[in-house]
Design a protein around this motif. Structure first.
Motif: not given
Length: 169
Positions: A47-52, A58-64, A67-76
């Motif tokens: 889901e992280t990879l699909a949303e990013a 869409a030209g929105m790398p800041f927003h991507a 999404v990656f930041e959430d993965a590092w904060k909530t993941g293992p």
């Protein structure tokens, strides 16, 4: 001298409420910006990879990056370097799209090094991430934007046109 109070979230933490554009730049209050990414979501790696990827395309790398930041904060914890490296790649693209060649190139190279280091590289490959392709993309874009000039300003790139593919096809 009077100071404007800072925007705060529900927990009282400082959090800017200003709208932002597709590259994450703050806009004036009341302007129409792009929807912000919700914070603190726990997504699966797929889901992280699909949303990013959707945001990058869409030209929105800041927003991507968010999404990656959430993965590092909530993941293992053992996956933190992988998601941080991917976030650095997204922020590097953000900076190059804003014309900050020096900062963008630095982040692109740092992200490329992080995602290809042994443990993050192996984890990324296990999720189908094209680790080597991403690193090559990042280093090529860093080299190209670095040639923009000695003042740190470089050619402004189109974030959507430069968006990398995260997964192998």
């Amino acid at each position: 001298m009077s100071r404007t109070p800072r925007d705060r979230d529900e927990e009282g933490r400082a959090r800017s409420a200003r709208p932002r554009d597709g590259l994450g730049r703050p806009l004036p209050y009341g302007a129409e910006g792009v929807p912000r990414q919700p914070e603190g979501l726990s997504r699966t790696p797929a889901e992280t990879l699909a949303e990013a990827q959707r945001l990058l395309d869409a030209g929105m790398p800041f927003h991507a990056h968010e999404v990656f930041e959430d993965a590092w904060k909530t993941g293992p914890a053992e996956e933190r370097d992988l998601w941080q490296g991917l976030a650095q790649l997204a922020v590097g693209l953000t900076h190059t799209a804003r014309g900050n060649a020096r900062g963008g190139a630095r982040l692109l190279r740092r992200g490329a090094d992080r995602v290809t280091s042994p443990r993050p590289g192996a984890q990324g490959r296990s999720y189908g991430i094209d680790v080597d392709g991403l690193a090559g993309w990042a280093r090529e874009l860093a080299d190209r934007t670095d040639r923009g000039g000695g003042d740190g300003a470089g050619p402004v790139v189109d974030a959507a046109a430069e968006a990398p593919r995260l997964r192998r096809r």
